[in-house]
Design a protein around this motif. Sequence first.
Motif, mmCIF file in Angstrom:
data_model
loop_
_atom_site.group_PDB
_atom_site.id
_atom_site.type_symbol
_atom_site.label_atom_id
_atom_site.label_comp_id
_atom_site.label_asym_id
_atom_site.label_seq_id
_atom_site.Cartn_x
_atom_site.Cartn_y
_atom_site.Cartn_z
ATOM 1 N N VAL A 158 0.859 -1.184 0.000
ATOM 2 C CA VAL A 158 0.000 0.000 0.000
ATOM 3 C C VAL A 158 0.899 1.239 0.000
ATOM 4 C CG1 VAL A 158 -1.969 -1.071 1.136
ATOM 5 C CG2 VAL A 158 -0.158 -0.036 2.530
ATOM 6 N N PRO A 159 0.362 2.396 -0.388
ATOM 7 C CA PRO A 159 1.162 3.625 -0.340
ATOM 8 C C PRO A 159 1.617 3.936 1.083
ATOM 9 C CG PRO A 159 -0.809 3.950 -1.665
ATOM 10 C CD PRO A 159 -0.971 2.627 -0.982
ATOM 11 N N ALA A 160 2.775 4.542 1.191
ATOM 12 C CA ALA A 160 3.277 4.980 2.497
ATOM 13 C C ALA A 160 2.261 5.902 3.157
ATOM 14 C CB ALA A 160 4.614 5.707 2.326
ATOM 15 N N ARG A 161 2.247 5.890 4.484
ATOM 16 C CA ARG A 161 1.363 6.710 5.318
ATOM 17 C C ARG A 161 -0.073 6.183 5.356
ATOM 18 N NH1 ARG A 161 4.431 9.705 2.353
ATOM 19 N NH2 ARG A 161 2.758 10.191 0.878
ATOM 20 N N THR A 162 -0.305 4.986 4.820
ATOM 21 C CA THR A 162 -1.609 4.350 5.011
ATOM 22 C C THR A 162 -1.773 4.053 6.498
ATOM 23 O OG1 THR A 162 -1.611 3.365 2.790
ATOM 24 C CG2 THR A 162 -3.010 2.315 4.457
ATOM 25 N N PRO A 163 -2.945 4.303 7.094
ATOM 26 C CA PRO A 163 -3.136 4.091 8.531
ATOM 27 C C PRO A 163 -2.733 2.687 8.981
ATOM 28 C CG PRO A 163 -5.014 5.248 7.612
ATOM 29 C CD PRO A 163 -4.150 4.869 6.456
ATOM 30 N N ALA A 164 -2.066 2.642 10.128
ATOM 31 C CA ALA A 164 -1.559 1.366 10.648
ATOM 32 C C ALA A 164 -2.672 0.345 10.836
ATOM 33 C CB ALA A 164 -0.831 1.600 11.966
ATOM 34 N N GLU A 165 -3.845 0.815 11.254
ATOM 35 C CA GLU A 165 -4.959 -0.102 11.481
ATOM 36 C C GLU A 165 -5.389 -0.789 10.188
ATOM 37 O OE1 GLU A 165 -4.873 3.046 12.347
ATOM 38 O OE2 GLU A 165 -4.959 3.111 14.544
ATOM 39 N N VAL A 166 -5.346 -0.041 9.085
ATOM 40 C CA VAL A 166 -5.705 -0.611 7.784
ATOM 41 C C VAL A 166 -4.629 -1.586 7.322
ATOM 42 C CG1 VAL A 166 -6.097 -0.072 5.354
ATOM 43 C CG2 VAL A 166 -7.116 1.361 7.129
ATOM 44 N N VAL A 167 -3.376 -1.224 7.517
ATOM 45 C CA VAL A 167 -2.257 -2.109 7.168
ATOM 46 C C VAL A 167 -2.407 -3.449 7.895
ATOM 47 C CG1 VAL A 167 0.242 -2.442 7.403
ATOM 48 C CG2 VAL A 167 -0.659 -0.243 6.613
ATOM 49 N N GLN A 168 -2.688 -3.382 9.185
ATOM 50 C CA GLN A 168 -2.836 -4.600 9.981
ATOM 51 C C GLN A 168 -4.019 -5.438 9.504
ATOM 52 O OE1 GLN A 168 -3.124 -3.033 13.944
ATOM 53 N NE2 GLN A 168 -1.011 -2.256 13.932
ATOM 54 N N GLN A 169 -5.106 -4.766 9.156
ATOM 55 C CA GLN A 169 -6.294 -5.485 8.711
ATOM 56 C C GLN A 169 -6.041 -6.177 7.375
ATOM 57 O OE1 GLN A 169 -9.783 -3.273 9.469
ATOM 58 N NE2 GLN A 169 -11.175 -4.669 8.450
ATOM 59 N N LEU A 170 -5.348 -5.504 6.468
ATOM 60 C CA LEU A 170 -5.019 -6.101 5.174
ATOM 61 C C LEU A 170 -4.071 -7.287 5.344
ATOM 62 C CD1 LEU A 170 -4.594 -2.938 2.922
ATOM 63 C CD2 LEU A 170 -6.251 -4.793 2.564
ATOM 64 N N GLU A 171 -3.075 -7.133 6.208
ATOM 65 C CA GLU A 171 -2.123 -8.224 6.434
ATOM 66 C C GLU A 171 -2.824 -9.444 7.030
ATOM 67 O OE1 GLU A 171 1.693 -9.071 9.268
ATOM 68 O OE2 GLU A 171 1.809 -7.275 8.018
ATOM 69 N N LYS A 172 -3.683 -9.203 8.008
ATOM 70 C CA LYS A 172 -4.427 -10.294 8.643
ATOM 71 C C LYS A 172 -5.328 -11.001 7.627
ATOM 72 C CE LYS A 172 -7.712 -11.194 12.419
ATOM 73 N NZ LYS A 172 -8.506 -10.574 13.519
ATOM 74 N N SER A 173 -5.994 -10.234 6.788
ATOM 75 C CA SER A 173 -6.898 -10.816 5.798
ATOM 76 C C SER A 173 -6.128 -11.583 4.724
ATOM 77 C CB SER A 173 -7.749 -9.723 5.149
ATOM 78 O OG SER A 173 -8.557 -9.073 6.116
ATOM 79 N N ALA A 174 -5.002 -11.024 4.276
ATOM 80 C CA ALA A 174 -4.187 -11.712 3.271
ATOM 81 C C ALA A 174 -3.662 -13.041 3.815
ATOM 82 C CB ALA A 174 -3.025 -10.822 2.836
ATOM 83 N N ALA A 175 -3.239 -13.045 5.077
ATOM 84 C CA ALA A 175 -2.753 -14.282 5.700
ATOM 85 C C ALA A 175 -3.858 -15.329 5.751
ATOM 86 C CB ALA A 175 -2.229 -13.989 7.102
#
Length: 325
Positions: free
Chosen positions: A258-275
């Motif tokens: 994702v682009p830099a500065r994307t909210p950490a909560e969204v990053v975590q949610q995407l990583e969890k879902s991808a896993a």
Amino acid sequence: MQRRTVLAALGASLATGMGRAFAQSYPGAPVKMIVPYAAGGGIDAVARLMAQGLGEALRQSFVVDNRAGAGGMLGAEAASKAAPDGYTVLFAGNPELTIAPSLHGKAPYAPLSDFIPIMLVSQSPNLLVANASLGAKTLRAALEAARKAPGGITIGTPGNGTPQHIAVELLRSQLGMDIVHVPYKGAAPATVAALGGEVSFALVGAPPLLSHLQSGKLVALAVTQPKRSPLVPDVPTLGEALGLMRDDDFVAWYGLLVPARTPAEVVQQLEKSAAAVLQRPETRAKLVALGTDLVAMPGRQFAERMRLETKQYGDIIKRFAIKAT
């Protein structure tokens, strides 16, 4: 002073609360997944598999947007400039993320700082293959047969500046043999060239080769990675095939960012879902069918791999003065 402290604490609390609320409602609209290559290729197939899986996991559409051009850099640049809100993600590979900056001198984006890696999804082994008519079952025998044949040792790759081209340059240096690199415009033309005898070898990713290996028209001689691939477990590494002291890692990998500065909560949610998507047996089976090995490397390790690989490719590109054209 006390009033400032209270206001600062209140502001932080509100920001945290808003971040959590945003993450809980994310995604509230379709998400664009930029793929920096044309539809129909290997990375596009893996991207569409992940888009479908993420859409199911997050109950929102992930729409693939193919932005081909400039060896993957056009799409990557578009993603780097997108709003960092989680509604634009990038599904890309190592050519545009770890090779382009060194190969082109300066890319229109900085992969290590303009993106947050989410998940390295899979990697496709690069296979060194020869036409069965060469009559060799081992790499050393094939090299010797090609050396004596008209035209000598020629290796076709998907193009100048690709991981396969870089692997050919390193192989030529390690063996001290007269090897001619023949660049094509993609893996499919390089595969066809090997089938037709235009080149004695081809070094390309696994997907376009598998049917020809099964039919016996092409013979797989080595993979360019430190360990054998689960996809073709009977094929030795270059080190095994040639008795080299080490095996360098030249694979084609595909990852979500994702682009830099994307909210950490969204990053975590995407990583969890991808896993979660990659843990599904049906996803793993489909990746194998597409000719790619499951990796499922989380964001932090993915970022470190990008950093190390950028240096590795940069050193080799400089050493052999490799050019994009």
